[in-house]
Motif scaffolding. Structure first.
Motif, mmCIF file in Angstrom:
data_model
loop_
_atom_site.group_PDB
_atom_site.id
_atom_site.type_symbol
_atom_site.label_atom_id
_atom_site.label_comp_id
_atom_site.label_asym_id
_atom_site.label_seq_id
_atom_site.Cartn_x
_atom_site.Cartn_y
_atom_site.Cartn_z
ATOM 1 N N LEU A 119 0.668 -1.210 0.101
ATOM 2 C CA LEU A 119 -0.016 -0.004 0.042
ATOM 3 C C LEU A 119 0.931 1.372 -0.040
ATOM 4 C CD1 LEU A 119 -3.073 0.531 0.219
ATOM 5 C CD2 LEU A 119 -2.517 -1.769 0.413
ATOM 6 N N VAL A 120 1.885 1.305 0.414
ATOM 7 C CA VAL A 120 2.797 2.390 0.639
ATOM 8 C C VAL A 120 3.557 2.821 -0.639
ATOM 9 C CG1 VAL A 120 5.211 3.388 1.396
ATOM 10 C CG2 VAL A 120 3.393 2.491 2.918
ATOM 11 N N PRO A 121 4.050 2.010 -1.530
ATOM 12 C CA PRO A 121 4.510 2.171 -2.727
ATOM 13 C C PRO A 121 3.115 2.665 -3.749
ATOM 14 C CG PRO A 121 4.959 -0.096 -2.514
ATOM 15 C CD PRO A 121 4.552 0.509 -1.040
ATOM 16 N N TYR A 122 2.309 2.021 -3.431
ATOM 17 C CA TYR A 122 1.039 2.362 -4.336
ATOM 18 C C TYR A 122 0.626 3.755 -3.988
ATOM 19 C CZ TYR A 122 -3.568 2.603 -6.306
ATOM 20 O OH TYR A 122 -4.636 3.041 -7.095
ATOM 21 N N THR A 123 0.391 4.104 -2.676
ATOM 22 C CA THR A 123 0.141 5.329 -2.291
ATOM 23 C C THR A 123 1.112 6.448 -2.883
ATOM 24 O OG1 THR A 123 -1.030 4.430 -0.286
ATOM 25 C CG2 THR A 123 -0.754 6.835 -0.203
ATOM 26 N N ILE A 124 2.165 6.209 -2.833
ATOM 27 C CA ILE A 124 3.023 7.236 -3.440
ATOM 28 C C ILE A 124 2.794 7.754 -4.847
ATOM 29 C CG2 ILE A 124 5.575 7.578 -4.182
ATOM 30 C CD1 ILE A 124 6.226 5.710 -1.949
ATOM 31 N N ARG A 125 2.418 6.635 -5.691
ATOM 32 C CA ARG A 125 2.054 6.791 -7.057
ATOM 33 C C ARG A 125 0.874 7.506 -7.127
ATOM 34 N NH1 ARG A 125 5.580 4.609 -10.704
ATOM 35 N NH2 ARG A 125 4.088 4.086 -12.250
ATOM 36 N N HIS A 126 -0.064 7.109 -6.281
ATOM 37 C CA HIS A 126 -1.512 7.513 -6.212
ATOM 38 C C HIS A 126 -1.669 8.962 -5.881
ATOM 39 C CE1 HIS A 126 -5.931 7.213 -5.782
ATOM 40 N NE2 HIS A 126 -5.785 7.954 -4.808
ATOM 41 N N PHE A 127 -0.935 9.517 -4.917
ATOM 42 C CA PHE A 127 -0.956 10.809 -4.694
ATOM 43 C C PHE A 127 0.243 11.756 -5.365
ATOM 44 C CE2 PHE A 127 -3.535 9.269 -1.033
ATOM 45 C CZ PHE A 127 -4.647 9.982 -1.296
ATOM 46 N N ASN A 128 0.986 11.118 -6.044
ATOM 47 C CA ASN A 128 2.410 11.627 -6.683
ATOM 48 C C ASN A 128 3.180 12.334 -5.311
ATOM 49 O OD1 ASN A 128 4.164 12.359 -8.487
ATOM 50 N ND2 ASN A 128 3.086 14.702 -8.677
ATOM 51 N N CYS A 129 3.347 11.542 -4.329
ATOM 52 C CA CYS A 129 4.176 11.691 -3.088
ATOM 53 C C CYS A 129 5.637 11.877 -3.710
ATOM 54 C CB CYS A 129 4.051 10.856 -2.116
ATOM 55 S SG CYS A 129 2.451 10.820 -1.371
ATOM 56 N N LEU A 130 6.411 12.493 -2.803
ATOM 57 C CA LEU A 130 7.982 12.631 -3.015
ATOM 58 C C LEU A 130 8.625 11.360 -2.575
ATOM 59 C CD1 LEU A 130 8.554 16.205 -1.659
ATOM 60 C CD2 LEU A 130 8.116 15.422 -3.932
ATOM 61 N N GLY A 131 7.911 10.461 -1.783
ATOM 62 C CA GLY A 131 8.712 9.147 -1.202
ATOM 63 C C GLY A 131 7.690 8.774 -0.310
ATOM 64 N N GLY A 132 7.993 7.328 0.424
ATOM 65 C CA GLY A 132 7.399 6.950 1.444
ATOM 66 C C GLY A 132 8.060 5.978 2.272
ATOM 67 N N VAL A 133 7.574 5.668 3.508
ATOM 68 C CA VAL A 133 8.426 4.563 4.549
ATOM 69 C C VAL A 133 7.353 3.855 4.897
ATOM 70 C CG1 VAL A 133 9.610 4.669 6.697
ATOM 71 C CG2 VAL A 133 9.991 6.621 5.050
ATOM 72 N N MET A 134 7.686 2.387 4.934
ATOM 73 C CA MET A 134 6.953 1.460 5.779
ATOM 74 C C MET A 134 7.601 1.104 6.786
ATOM 75 S SD MET A 134 4.130 -0.240 5.462
ATOM 76 C CE MET A 134 3.560 -1.904 6.437
ATOM 77 N N VAL A 135 6.967 1.161 8.075
ATOM 78 C CA VAL A 135 7.658 0.527 9.044
ATOM 79 C C VAL A 135 7.139 -0.934 9.295
ATOM 80 C CG1 VAL A 135 7.912 0.764 11.691
ATOM 81 C CG2 VAL A 135 7.560 2.661 10.170
ATOM 82 N N THR A 136 8.046 -1.953 8.832
ATOM 83 C CA THR A 136 8.045 -3.105 8.913
ATOM 84 C C THR A 136 9.146 -4.021 8.941
ATOM 85 O OG1 THR A 136 7.040 -4.973 8.026
ATOM 86 C CG2 THR A 136 7.778 -3.285 6.436
ATOM 87 N N ALA A 137 9.247 -5.386 9.751
ATOM 88 C CA ALA A 137 10.291 -6.184 9.470
ATOM 89 C C ALA A 137 9.871 -7.460 8.708
ATOM 90 C CB ALA A 137 11.048 -6.761 11.085
ATOM 91 N N SER A 138 8.660 -7.237 7.813
ATOM 92 C CA SER A 138 8.437 -8.137 7.034
ATOM 93 C C SER A 138 8.110 -9.644 7.933
ATOM 94 C CB SER A 138 9.381 -8.352 5.800
ATOM 95 O OG SER A 138 8.987 -9.250 4.868
ATOM 96 N N HIS A 139 9.064 -10.470 7.460
ATOM 97 C CA HIS A 139 8.794 -11.911 8.035
ATOM 98 C C HIS A 139 9.989 -12.416 8.908
ATOM 99 C CE1 HIS A 139 11.536 -12.294 4.343
ATOM 100 N NE2 HIS A 139 12.155 -12.924 5.139
ATOM 101 N N ASN A 140 10.670 -11.256 9.539
ATOM 102 C CA ASN A 140 11.555 -11.423 10.535
ATOM 103 C C ASN A 140 11.082 -11.949 11.835
ATOM 104 O OD1 ASN A 140 13.529 -10.256 8.599
ATOM 105 N ND2 ASN A 140 14.744 -9.329 10.130
ATOM 106 N N PRO A 141 12.017 -12.605 12.851
ATOM 107 C CA PRO A 141 11.355 -12.750 14.122
ATOM 108 C C PRO A 141 10.748 -11.416 14.872
ATOM 109 C CG PRO A 141 13.630 -13.704 14.045
ATOM 110 C CD PRO A 141 13.257 -12.726 12.521
ATOM 111 N N LYS A 142 9.759 -11.903 15.671
ATOM 112 C CA LYS A 142 9.175 -10.773 16.430
ATOM 113 C C LYS A 142 9.799 -9.691 17.224
ATOM 114 C CE LYS A 142 8.639 -12.847 21.117
ATOM 115 N NZ LYS A 142 7.491 -13.227 22.093
ATOM 116 N N ASP A 143 11.211 -9.914 17.468
ATOM 117 C CA ASP A 143 11.702 -8.933 18.149
ATOM 118 C C ASP A 143 12.325 -7.740 17.158
ATOM 119 O OD1 ASP A 143 11.384 -10.053 20.853
ATOM 120 O OD2 ASP A 143 12.978 -11.421 20.573
#
Length: 604
Positions: A133-157
């Motif tokens: 959703l973050v890279p999609y939203t950048i293009r949808h609103f023509n943003c300068l950039g974006g950040v997703m706070v996630t560690a994807s599939h890494n361990p819970k810590d």
């Protein structure tokens, strides 16, 4: 006693950190005179790279915590302020999203606060979102950039900070190096960096929630009406696991949009839970061990297809049950890539009956299957190989689109798939939607299973069989010695092995992306970017086997990725598998020499 340098960083931390938990951690270590642990936490810092940041949530400059996030946001906003004028900052802005991990929302809010106070418009999601959703939203609103706070599939810590540029693709060099410099120049927290109490009152802060509906609409547009009609007439149900992550609501909505039956969700894993209570590793790449509850749900409901996202829903796993044997097969990323690549071409041909594919492109990373190349050669479209990582495929896709080209599909073997260019990154939600639609289509047209379709693809385009694994090596000098031996095989620089098993299998081409050698090119020079800081050599054999040996950027591993790329008409699949396995065993023994070099094999 602490060294003067350690004393300095301890004092910096105590002065700057405003988080009670991490401040207490450092104070407790100081009172216990645990200088070793303090040095580990404070003397080095998490380096900002093309993947942004990723690490353990803990106190110290070498962890993911409020202070490190504040410093990162200050550096990123400073760098972006240098790249974009005030009008762009106020009108185009930046987007922040976060997953369900501990501290993800807090890290996003601190970052948003830094950017708002620096005069940027900020789109901050109020709900958990899937990474795509973050890279999609950048293009949808023509943003300068974006950040997703996630560690994807890494361990819970763990947690992470994934940065995208204005084209909606992950940052690549030189942005990463320049952002790192800007972070180091802005380490001291700015006035009001910590004051997030009135963040949501700011006129510059917007909830981009309308982009979620727009995203779902865009996914629907990639499934032609005829195929949506097929979906609507099917009773096919699939089991789905969100792996305690954020994927379920997005998969639910996209399935509904293309008239698929609702998924049968694994209830225990349906909602985001930062503790990941039912899985040791929240990574569907782990195979059956991560899919135990999914298989249980499928068995109890009579389903034969399982789809699973990783916790931030940018990756997708597939498993199916063999109706004859009753056994479950977990598909590799390369096998899913073959299925979705075929499907992308099939849909394009359906909507472009003139059948001209000469402006269309498929992309895969260099360690992924070459099946897309086989599609391209037979169907008359183009195939581009990139370095590993979707940052390369996303940015390459952006270049192609800017030149009027059509990118149909891109993938990497680590179960990452980019179907269309709505998102210039891997997207496990749209991939799930397309695999389910493909399943309905195959059922309606001959009741064909995914496995049967895969075999048909191999017969038409050539059998592609993969054998990949890795060895642990904890001594960097030994890794260097192994690769330097291969580069000086005949006693002189840039002389490589020319065969294995005493000449039984001959090598046709060699590509070394550490020093820029590529014997397949007329000038002998590699086309792909070269990096002297990592090892990566690819050997192409005369019989079609391709194997890449490379070091991991994050772990003490030597990885190998082997694939037999057979020609159409070579239908002795068992023979090709046996040849591949024989060759891989020989390559490992002759090139890596695991016994001599004390390498530790991957445990099964």
């Amino acid at each position: 006693m602490a060294t003067p340098q350690l004393r300095e960083v301890i004092d910096q931390w105590l002065k700057w950190d405003q988080c009670e938990k991490t401040l207490t951690e450092i104070k407790a270590l100081e009172q216990a005179d645990d200088w070793k642990k303090l040095g580990e936490l404070l003397n080095t810092r998490l380096a900002f790279g093309t993947a942004g940041l990723r690490g353990k949530m803990r106190a110290g400059f070498n962890g993911m915590n409020d202070l490190v996030i504040a410093q990162t946001a200050q550096g990123l906003s400073t760098y972006m302020a240098e790249q974009f004028n005030e009008n762009e900052r106020k009108n185009r802005g930046i987007v922040f999203g976060y997953d369900g991990r501990h501290n993800s929302k807090r890290f996003a809010e601190i970052s948003a606060n830094v950017f708002v106070r620096a005069g940027f418009k900020v789109y901050l999601y109020r709900c958990l979102v899937a990474t795509p959703l973050v890279p999609y939203t950048i293009r949808h609103f023509n943003c300068l950039g974006g950040v997703m706070v996630t560690a994807s599939h890494n361990p819970k810590d763990d947690n992470g900070y994934k940065v995208y540029w204005s084209n909606g693709a992950q940052i690549i060099t030189p942005h990463d190096k320049n952002i790192q410099k800007a972070i180091m120049a802005n380490l001291e927290p700015w006035v009001d960096t910590w004051n997030t109490s009135n963040l949501y009152d700011s006129e510059l802060l917007i909830d981009p929630k309308e982009a979620i509906k727009a995203y779902v609409d865009k996914v629907r547009e990639t499934v032609p009406p005829t195929f949506i009609e097929t979906n609507s007439q099917s009773n096919l149900r699939l089991v789905y696991s969100a792996m305690h992550g954020v994927g379920y609501p997005f998969v639910r909505d996209t399935f509904e949009a293309v008239k698929l039956q609702p998924v049968l969700a694994v209830e225990e894993q349906k909602e985001a839970d930062p503790e990941f209570p039912t899985v040791v590793f929240p990574n569907p790449e782990e195979g059956k061990s991560a899919l135990e509850l999914s298989i249980k749900k499928a068995e109890s409901t009579g389903c034969s297809i399982i789809l699973a996202n990783d916790p931030d829903a940018d990756r997708l796993a597939l498993a199916t049950k063999n109706p004859t044997t009753g056994k479950w097969k977990v598909y590799s990323g390369n096998e899913i890539g073959a299925l979705l690549g075929w499907w992308a071409i099939h849909l394009y041909k359906h909507t472009h009956p003139e059948g001209d594919l000469s402006n269309c492109y498929l992309l895969a990373s260099t360690v992924s299957s070459k099946i897309l190349r086989a599609f391209a050669e037979k169907e008359g479209l183009h195939f581009i190989e990139t370095l590993t990582g979707f940052k390369w495929m996303g940015n390459e896709s952006d270049k192609l689109m800017n030149n009027g080209k059509t990118v149909l599909f891109a993938f990497e073997e680590a179960i990452g798939f980019m179907f269309s260019t709505n998102v210039l990154d891997k997207d496990g939600v749209s991939a799930a939607c397309h695999l389910a639609s493909m399943a309905c289509y195959l059922e309606a047209n001959g009741n064909i299973s995914f496995d049967e379709k895969l075999q048909a693809i191999y017969k038409e385009y050539g059998f592609h069989y993969n054998n990949s694994s890795y060895y642990f090596c904890y001594e960097p000098p030994v890794i260097n010695k192994i690769f330097e031996r291969l580069r000086n095989f005949a006693g002189a620089p840039k002389t490589y092995p020319c065969s294995i098993i005493e000449g039984k299998y001959k090598i046709k081409y060699i590509r070394d992306l550490t020093n820029g050698v590529d014997t397949a090119q007329h000038d002998g020079k590699a086309i792909l970017p070269v990096s002297a800081s990592s090892h990566m050599i690819t050997f192409t054999f005369e019989n079609g086997l391709v194997i890449t040996l490379r070091t991991s950027g994050t772990e003490p591993k030597i990885k190998y990725y082997a694939e037999m790329c057979a020609q159409p008409g070579q239908e002795d699949f068992d023979g090709l598998i046996n040849t591949t396995n024989e060759m891989v065993t020989a390559i490992v023994q002759e090139f890596l020499q695991p016994n001599e070099n004390n390498l530790t094999a991957k445990s099964d």
